[in-house]
Design an enzyme around this catalytic site. Sequence first.
Site, PDB file in Angstrom:
ATOM      1  CD  GLU A  39      -3.186   5.692  -4.988  1.00  0.00           C
ATOM      2  OE1 GLU A  39      -3.057   4.433  -6.004  1.00  0.00           O
ATOM      3  OE2 GLU A  39      -4.140   6.243  -4.926  1.00  0.00           O
ATOM      4  NE  ARG A  43      -0.059   2.013 -11.425  1.00  0.00           N
ATOM      5  CZ  ARG A  43      -1.124   2.595 -11.969  1.00  0.00           C
ATOM      6  NH1 ARG A  43      -0.492   3.601 -12.938  1.00  0.00           N
ATOM      7  NH2 ARG A  43      -2.229   2.592 -11.436  1.00  0.00           N
ATOM      8  CB  THR A  67      -0.735  -0.695  -8.145  1.00  0.00           C
ATOM      9  OG1 THR A  67      -0.923   0.568  -8.517  1.00  0.00           O
ATOM     10  CG2 THR A  67      -1.101  -1.449  -8.965  1.00  0.00           C
ATOM     11  CE  LYS A 127      -7.779   3.476  -7.843  1.00  0.00           C
ATOM     12  NZ  LYS A 127      -6.438   3.029  -7.723  1.00  0.00           N
TER      13      LYS A 127
END
Length: 204
Positions: A39, A43, A67, A127
């Site tokens: 993953e 960011r 994200t 998640k």
Amino acid sequence: MDMMRLRQSQVVPVVALDDPSDAVPLANALIDGGIEVIELTLRTPNALDVVRALKDADHDIMLGVGTVISTDQVERCAKIGVDFIVTPGTTPRLADAIEANRVPCVPGISTVGEAVAMIERGYETVKFFPAEAAGGVSTLKAIGGPLPQLSFMPTGGIGRDDVRRYLDLPSVVCVGGSWVADKDSLAKRDWAAITRNAKLATAL
């Protein structure tokens, strides 16, 4: 989405990477350690370039992007052709964009209400984030109890010593963790250390 590969990897490395040239060596290190999923989080300034570099390499690793918080990011990930995306939380607008772009997703939730909202949209795996800050295993048990049709990928503050407690829950598909590809090893480009961590993760 290939849920079998998620289950087999057990631990999904959650990685913030900014140099596209590091994408393939990192993926190789994880594969060598027995982990077949990554993953890459959005960011860093060049995160999408990192994602694109790994996709263009046609690597065997299952490529996820985390994200994801905007409709623009959803659209870009869909165009790149990533295997799946992950959201930290999921608003109706974001969920609509994911559905419109037909991109596989593990949507983020932290409450029962959010979990039910994702069930209503047809999701079977979500998640649980931020896992440790939101109450850890006990909270996940409480959320999952009345929702046996839902599977979870807990992420957030989960260290190596915490992984087994989560994986012992029948509802947990896999666990997200940043410790496999830790910041120090990434900064040093110590791919061997990351392979060792990946082997430890698969041994759990």
